[in-house]
Design a protein around this motif. Structure first.
Motif, short mmCIF file in Angstrom:
data_model
loop_
_atom_site.label_atom_id
_atom_site.label_comp_id
_atom_site.label_asym_id
_atom_site.label_seq_id
_atom_site.Cartn_x
_atom_site.Cartn_y
_atom_site.Cartn_z
N PHE A 176 -0.36 -68.93 -0.38
CA PHE A 176 -0.15 -69.25 1.03
C PHE A 176 -1.29 -70.08 1.61
O PHE A 176 -1.06 -70.99 2.40
CB PHE A 176 0.03 -67.96 1.83
N PHE A 177 -2.52 -69.80 1.21
CA PHE A 177 -3.68 -70.48 1.76
C PHE A 177 -4.15 -71.67 0.92
O PHE A 177 -5.14 -72.31 1.28
CB PHE A 177 -4.84 -69.49 1.93
N ASP A 178 -3.46 -71.98 -0.15
CA ASP A 178 -3.89 -73.08 -1.02
C ASP A 178 -3.82 -74.43 -0.33
O ASP A 178 -4.74 -75.24 -0.43
CB ASP A 178 -3.06 -73.11 -2.30
N GLY A 179 -2.74 -74.70 0.37
CA GLY A 179 -2.59 -75.97 1.07
C GLY A 179 -3.61 -76.14 2.18
O GLY A 179 -4.17 -77.23 2.38
N ILE A 180 -3.86 -75.07 2.91
CA ILE A 180 -4.84 -75.11 3.99
C ILE A 180 -6.24 -75.38 3.43
O ILE A 180 -6.99 -76.21 3.95
CB ILE A 180 -4.80 -73.80 4.79
N THR A 181 -6.57 -74.69 2.36
CA THR A 181 -7.88 -74.87 1.74
C THR A 181 -8.04 -76.28 1.20
O THR A 181 -9.09 -76.91 1.40
CB THR A 181 -8.07 -73.85 0.60
N TYR A 182 -7.01 -76.78 0.53
CA TYR A 182 -7.07 -78.13 0.00
C TYR A 182 -7.23 -79.15 1.12
O TYR A 182 -8.03 -80.09 1.01
CB TYR A 182 -5.80 -78.43 -0.81
N GLY A 183 -6.51 -78.97 2.23
CA GLY A 183 -6.62 -79.88 3.37
C GLY A 183 -8.00 -79.87 3.99
O GLY A 183 -8.54 -80.94 4.32
N PHE A 184 -8.59 -78.69 4.16
CA PHE A 184 -9.93 -78.62 4.73
C PHE A 184 -10.97 -79.26 3.80
O PHE A 184 -11.89 -79.93 4.26
CB PHE A 184 -10.33 -77.17 5.03
N ARG A 185 -10.82 -79.04 2.50
CA ARG A 185 -11.77 -79.65 1.56
C ARG A 185 -11.65 -81.17 1.59
O ARG A 185 -12.65 -81.89 1.56
CB ARG A 185 -11.50 -79.14 0.15
N ARG A 186 -10.43 -81.67 1.64
CA ARG A 186 -10.23 -83.11 1.68
C ARG A 186 -10.78 -83.71 2.98
O ARG A 186 -11.43 -84.76 2.98
CB ARG A 186 -8.75 -83.42 1.53
N PHE A 187 -10.48 -83.06 4.09
CA PHE A 187 -10.97 -83.53 5.38
C PHE A 187 -12.50 -83.55 5.41
O PHE A 187 -13.11 -84.52 5.89
CB PHE A 187 -10.42 -82.64 6.51
N THR A 188 -13.13 -82.48 4.92
CA THR A 188 -14.58 -82.40 4.91
C THR A 188 -15.18 -83.50 4.03
O THR A 188 -16.19 -84.12 4.39
CB THR A 188 -15.04 -81.03 4.40
N ASN A 189 -14.53 -83.77 2.91
CA ASN A 189 -15.03 -84.80 2.01
C ASN A 189 -14.90 -86.19 2.66
O ASN A 189 -15.80 -87.02 2.56
CB ASN A 189 -14.27 -84.77 0.69
N ARG A 190 -13.82 -86.46 3.34
CA ARG A 190 -13.58 -87.77 3.95
C ARG A 190 -14.47 -87.99 5.18
O ARG A 190 -14.93 -89.10 5.43
CB ARG A 190 -12.12 -87.92 4.37
N MET A 191 -14.68 -86.97 5.97
CA MET A 191 -15.39 -87.12 7.23
C MET A 191 -16.89 -86.86 7.13
O MET A 191 -17.60 -87.06 8.10
CB MET A 191 -14.79 -86.17 8.28
N SER A 192 -17.36 -86.43 5.98
CA SER A 192 -18.77 -86.12 5.82
C SER A 192 -19.60 -87.40 5.86
O SER A 192 -19.27 -88.40 5.23
CB SER A 192 -18.98 -85.39 4.50
N LYS A 193 -20.69 -87.36 6.60
CA LYS A 193 -21.59 -88.52 6.68
C LYS A 193 -22.50 -88.60 5.47
O LYS A 193 -22.90 -89.68 5.06
CB LYS A 193 -22.41 -88.45 7.96
N GLN A 194 -22.86 -87.46 4.92
CA GLN A 194 -23.71 -87.44 3.74
C GLN A 194 -22.87 -86.95 2.56
O GLN A 194 -22.83 -85.77 2.25
CB GLN A 194 -24.89 -86.51 3.96
#
Length: 123
Positions: A59-77
């Protein structure tokens, strides 16, 4: 780990925990307070088992994957060595037999609870 594999020994240990909590915490030694202590332990097991069952179902796999992807794309460092796509998902972190363990013990303690409730209200 051998105690956990023997489910009836673990059930006996749970009943001993309930009895110890009853002796230590009960204001009066009667069946009503014993049923209350059994309720707390039984539904702790059921709650944890259901949470693990939901996590294991993915149930939480898609949410976790989305947050990881978002964090990777939006991270400045960006950390180029961090491989966020290869990290295990929550459903892979919960072993298959662990929800069964908690649900079995929660069910057995609930059956004991219902039997004691029947005895309490029939007397």
């Amino acid at each position: 780990m051998t105690i956990i594999k023997n489910k009836w020994l673990m059930f006996s240990l749970n009943m001993a925990i309930v009895t110890t909590l009853f002796i230590v915490l009960a204001p009066a030694y009667d069946l009503f307070h014993y049923i209350n202590q059994l309720f707390y332990i039984a539904y702790f097991y059921i709650f944890v088992g259901i949470i693990m069952w939901v996590i294991r179902g993915g149930f939480f796999d898609g949410i976790t994957y989305g947050f990881r992807r978002f964090t990777n794309r939006m991270s400045k460092q960006r950390d180029y060595l961090d491989d966020w796509e290869e990290k295990p998902l929550p459903s892979q972190a919960v072993h298959k037999t662990l929800p069964k363990f908690f649900l079995f013990h929660g069910t057995m303690l609930s059956i004991s609870l219902l039997a004691l409730l029947f005895l309490y209200y029939s007397a």
